[in-house]
Design a protein around this motif. Structure first.
Motif, PDB file in Angstrom:
ATOM      1  N   VAL A 174      -3.800  15.788  -0.765  1.00 33.00           N
ATOM      2  CA  VAL A 174      -3.387  16.364  -2.035  1.00 33.00           C
ATOM      3  C   VAL A 174      -3.268  15.232  -3.043  1.00 33.00           C
ATOM      4  O   VAL A 174      -2.526  14.271  -2.812  1.00 33.00           O
ATOM      5  CB  VAL A 174      -2.034  17.083  -1.895  1.00 33.00           C
ATOM      6  N   PRO A 175      -4.004  15.315  -4.160  1.00 32.91           N
ATOM      7  CA  PRO A 175      -3.990  14.216  -5.126  1.00 32.91           C
ATOM      8  C   PRO A 175      -2.571  13.756  -5.462  1.00 32.91           C
ATOM      9  O   PRO A 175      -1.734  14.559  -5.860  1.00 32.91           O
ATOM     10  CB  PRO A 175      -4.709  14.800  -6.342  1.00 32.91           C
ATOM     11  N   HIS A 176      -2.335  12.482  -5.264  1.00 29.10           N
ATOM     12  CA  HIS A 176      -1.107  11.752  -5.596  1.00 29.10           C
ATOM     13  C   HIS A 176       0.073  12.080  -4.676  1.00 29.10           C
ATOM     14  O   HIS A 176       1.027  11.298  -4.624  1.00 29.10           O
ATOM     15  CB  HIS A 176      -0.695  11.970  -7.057  1.00 29.10           C
ATOM     16  N   ARG A 177       0.057  13.207  -3.974  1.00 29.05           N
ATOM     17  CA  ARG A 177       1.221  13.580  -3.155  1.00 29.05           C
ATOM     18  C   ARG A 177       1.055  13.241  -1.673  1.00 29.05           C
ATOM     19  O   ARG A 177       2.034  13.234  -0.942  1.00 29.05           O
ATOM     20  CB  ARG A 177       1.523  15.063  -3.326  1.00 29.05           C
ATOM     21  N   THR A 178      -0.157  12.985  -1.234  1.00 32.61           N
ATOM     22  CA  THR A 178      -0.360  12.552   0.146  1.00 32.61           C
ATOM     23  C   THR A 178       0.013  11.081   0.250  1.00 32.61           C
ATOM     24  O   THR A 178      -0.536  10.234  -0.455  1.00 32.61           O
ATOM     25  CB  THR A 178      -1.825  12.757   0.574  1.00 32.61           C
ATOM     26  N   VAL A 179       0.941  10.780   1.149  1.00 34.52           N
ATOM     27  CA  VAL A 179       1.404   9.397   1.306  1.00 34.52           C
ATOM     28  C   VAL A 179       0.890   8.783   2.596  1.00 34.52           C
ATOM     29  O   VAL A 179       1.067   7.585   2.829  1.00 34.52           O
ATOM     30  CB  VAL A 179       2.941   9.305   1.247  1.00 34.52           C
ATOM     31  N   TYR A 180       0.241   9.584   3.444  1.00 30.76           N
ATOM     32  CA  TYR A 180      -0.381   9.067   4.657  1.00 30.76           C
ATOM     33  C   TYR A 180      -1.447  10.068   5.083  1.00 30.76           C
ATOM     34  O   TYR A 180      -1.235  11.286   4.996  1.00 30.76           O
ATOM     35  CB  TYR A 180       0.630   8.898   5.798  1.00 30.76           C
TER      36      TYR A 180
ATOM     37  N   LYS B 165       0.838  -1.207   0.000  1.00 36.71           N
ATOM     38  CA  LYS B 165       0.000   0.000   0.000  1.00 36.71           C
ATOM     39  C   LYS B 165       0.872   1.255   0.000  1.00 36.71           C
ATOM     40  O   LYS B 165       0.697   2.148  -0.842  1.00 36.71           O
ATOM     41  CB  LYS B 165      -0.910  -0.007   1.233  1.00 36.71           C
ATOM     42  N   TYR B 166       1.807   1.317   0.913  1.00 38.48           N
ATOM     43  CA  TYR B 166       2.590   2.550   1.023  1.00 38.48           C
ATOM     44  C   TYR B 166       3.688   2.633  -0.028  1.00 38.48           C
ATOM     45  O   TYR B 166       4.076   3.748  -0.420  1.00 38.48           O
ATOM     46  CB  TYR B 166       3.102   2.720   2.458  1.00 38.48           C
ATOM     47  N   HIS B 167       4.177   1.508  -0.518  1.00 33.89           N
ATOM     48  CA  HIS B 167       5.080   1.566  -1.670  1.00 33.89           C
ATOM     49  C   HIS B 167       4.376   2.219  -2.862  1.00 33.89           C
ATOM     50  O   HIS B 167       4.953   3.074  -3.545  1.00 33.89           O
ATOM     51  CB  HIS B 167       5.563   0.171  -2.056  1.00 33.89           C
ATOM     52  N   THR B 168       3.140   1.826  -3.102  1.00 31.58           N
ATOM     53  CA  THR B 168       2.399   2.379  -4.244  1.00 31.58           C
ATOM     54  C   THR B 168       2.135   3.868  -4.061  1.00 31.58           C
ATOM     55  O   THR B 168       2.284   4.659  -5.007  1.00 31.58           O
ATOM     56  CB  THR B 168       1.089   1.598  -4.425  1.00 31.58           C
ATOM     57  N   LEU B 169       1.759   4.280  -2.849  1.00 27.01           N
ATOM     58  CA  LEU B 169       1.516   5.710  -2.604  1.00 27.01           C
ATOM     59  C   LEU B 169       2.805   6.519  -2.737  1.00 27.01           C
ATOM     60  O   LEU B 169       2.800   7.643  -3.262  1.00 27.01           O
ATOM     61  CB  LEU B 169       0.901   5.895  -1.221  1.00 27.01           C
ATOM     62  N   LEU B 170       3.932   5.959  -2.278  1.00 22.68           N
ATOM     63  CA  LEU B 170       5.215   6.650  -2.445  1.00 22.68           C
ATOM     64  C   LEU B 170       5.586   6.754  -3.921  1.00 22.68           C
ATOM     65  O   LEU B 170       6.073   7.800  -4.383  1.00 22.68           O
ATOM     66  CB  LEU B 170       6.310   5.894  -1.680  1.00 22.68           C
TER      67      LEU B 170
END
Length: 253
Positions: free
Chosen positions: A169-175, A136-141
């Motif tokens: 923020v679209p695509h830039r929020t990672v958590y 999940k967080y790899h993909t968001l990063l």
């Protein structure tokens, strides 16, 4: 701007941002990389991510070189919880009805929201060799890096930004949780922030520790002090962000 057709560059950008959320579907379905399908549920999947964003996101959580088994007797894509030390559940494979919302959506901003909120992708690790990492967080990063690179930022420009208003923020929020959000961004937007460094590497603890201010009430809350102390010991980014989520949702105050 109502009725304005998106430019070719806009459409390319939307296509690339959709693709980034589909680039590791073979892990969600439990397939070996060599047997990864080109399509899933009628949409293209498992495509390369441009501008080296996937490579750089991996470097934030996994060491260079040939991987070796790090946890004896655990060689599956089920993520091990750093909070409990056991697999979060038997995963994968998940059936198509469960995975489809994370794969088939064609609005990139809706896709980003779904990945921020998913529990399904949080059951899968980035690699069987690094079972505490989180797909999940790899993909968001990866999405945050690609969006910044597409905007002309180099990795050395990027900051970890603490948003205590909790904006997504679209695509830039990672958590994101109910109290605050964390973004990777080429600008600081007048919020507490710290540069990530000159190159992508496992540096979560060093980055979190150097923030000029962070959202945890460590002066007054024992719960927050424990969480903060543990976050200062984790080097892998996806592991740390997943631990933050698990602690915030799974530990009683």
């Amino acid at each position: 701007m109502t009725g304005t057709r998106p430019s070719s560059d806009d459409r390319t950008g939307e296509s690339e941002m959709i693709a980034v959320y589909r680039h590791d579907v073979y892990k969600l379905t439990g397939q070996p990389h060599a047997d990864a399908l080109d399509t899933y549920a009628g949409v293209p999947v498992n495509q390369p991510v441009p501008l080296g964003a996937d490579r750089d996101a991996a470097a934030l959580s996994r060491p260079d070189g040939s991987p070796t088994q790090t946890v004896v007797n655990h060689m599956t894509l089920s993520r091990l919880s750093l909070l409990t030390g056991v697999p979060v559940e038997q995963a994968p494979p998940h059936d198509e009805s469960v995975l489809a919302p994370l794969v088939t959506e064609d609005d990139p901003e809706v896709m980003h929201q779904r990945w921020l909120e998913t529990d399904v992708a949080a059951t899968v690790n980035e690699s069987v060799y690094y079972p505490y990492t989180s797909l999940k967080y790899h993909t968001l990063l990866t999405a945050a890096l690609l969006d910044n690179y597409r905007d002309g930022h180099d990795f050395a420009d990027l900051h970890l930004v603490v948003d205590q208003d909790g904006r997504r923020v679209p695509h830039r929020t990672v958590y994101a949780d109910v109290d605050f959000a964390l973004h990777l961004d080429g600008g600081t937007h007048d919020k507490p922030s710290i540069r990530l460094g000159d190159r992508p590497r496992r540096s979560w603890a060093a980055t979190w520790s150097r923030l000029p201010a962070h959202p945890l009430a460590t002066d007054s809350e024992a719960y927050d002090r424990v969480l903060d102390a543990n976050l200062r010991r984790i080097t892998a980014w996806s592991t740390a962000l997943q631990y933050l989520e698990d602690f915030m949702t799974g530990v009683e105050r």
